[in-house]
Scaffold this motif. Structure first.
Motif, PDB file in Angstrom:
ATOM      1  N   THR A   7     -66.958 -28.864 -43.309  1.00 17.74           N
ATOM      2  CA  THR A   7     -68.115 -28.446 -42.516  1.00 17.74           C
ATOM      3  C   THR A   7     -68.706 -27.105 -42.921  1.00 17.74           C
ATOM      4  O   THR A   7     -69.755 -26.726 -42.422  1.00 17.74           O
TER       5      THR A   7
ATOM      6  N   HIS B 217     -67.592 -24.416 -41.938  1.00 19.87           N
ATOM      7  CA  HIS B 217     -67.313 -23.523 -40.817  1.00 19.87           C
ATOM      8  C   HIS B 217     -65.808 -23.381 -40.653  1.00 19.87           C
ATOM      9  O   HIS B 217     -65.063 -24.314 -40.917  1.00 19.87           O
TER      10      HIS B 217
ATOM     11  N   LEU C  43     -62.288 -22.570 -38.317  1.00 19.60           N
ATOM     12  CA  LEU C  43     -61.771 -23.125 -37.076  1.00 19.60           C
ATOM     13  C   LEU C  43     -62.194 -22.274 -35.881  1.00 19.60           C
ATOM     14  O   LEU C  43     -62.370 -21.058 -36.009  1.00 19.60           O
ATOM     15  N   ARG C  44     -62.319 -22.923 -34.732  1.00 16.72           N
ATOM     16  CA  ARG C  44     -62.592 -22.196 -33.503  1.00 16.72           C
ATOM     17  C   ARG C  44     -61.373 -21.347 -33.165  1.00 16.72           C
ATOM     18  O   ARG C  44     -60.251 -21.650 -33.575  1.00 16.72           O
ATOM     19  N   THR C  45     -61.597 -20.311 -32.394  1.00 22.45           N
ATOM     20  CA  THR C  45     -60.520 -19.393 -32.020  1.00 22.45           C
ATOM     21  C   THR C  45     -59.369 -20.114 -31.332  1.00 22.45           C
ATOM     22  O   THR C  45     -58.197 -19.861 -31.650  1.00 22.45           O
ATOM     23  N   ASP C  46     -59.665 -21.040 -30.427  1.00 25.71           N
ATOM     24  CA  ASP C  46     -58.584 -21.736 -29.732  1.00 25.71           C
ATOM     25  C   ASP C  46     -57.755 -22.584 -30.693  1.00 25.71           C
ATOM     26  O   ASP C  46     -56.542 -22.694 -30.558  1.00 25.71           O
ATOM     27  N   HIS C  47     -58.395 -23.142 -31.716  1.00 31.22           N
ATOM     28  CA  HIS C  47     -57.659 -23.907 -32.719  1.00 31.22           C
ATOM     29  C   HIS C  47     -56.785 -22.985 -33.576  1.00 31.22           C
ATOM     30  O   HIS C  47     -55.661 -23.340 -33.922  1.00 31.22           O
ATOM     31  N   LEU C  48     -57.310 -21.818 -33.921  1.00 33.26           N
ATOM     32  CA  LEU C  48     -56.523 -20.856 -34.692  1.00 33.26           C
ATOM     33  C   LEU C  48     -55.267 -20.449 -33.934  1.00 33.26           C
ATOM     34  O   LEU C  48     -54.179 -20.379 -34.502  1.00 33.26           O
TER      35      LEU C  48
END
Length: 90
Positions: A4, A6, A8-13
């Protein structure tokens, strides 16, 4: 990121860092964990470009069916060495 462009989102990290640390017996303090994740986020684009990991398939080829890095794949060792050298500079 390869799929993508982009990160990873913070929650995924946060979730993935906890999964990795539990699986590898690491238990750093939260500040250290944040610093490790920040370094990973900063180095990831460089690794993707340096090792020409431009597709999801290319990235997936670095992992076993169980989702762990496959150190039998020579590129995994090369990436590991690259990261270790970069981390020595920080």
């Amino acid at each position: 990121m390869a799929r993508t462009s982009h990160g990873l989102r913070t929650d995924h990290l946060v979730e993935l860092s906890l999964v990795w640390m539990r699986a590898n017996g690491a238990d750093p303090e939260w500040r250290d964990r944040i610093n490790i994740v920040r370094m990973a986020v900063d180095l990831a684009p460089d690794v993707l470009v340096t090792f020409e990991l431009t597709t999801e398939k290319a990235v997936a080829s670095l992992f076993t069916n169980g989702g762990r890095l496959d150190y039998r794949v020579p590129l995994v060792g090369q990436i590991h060495s690259h990261w270790a050298a970069r981390l020595q500079c920080t």
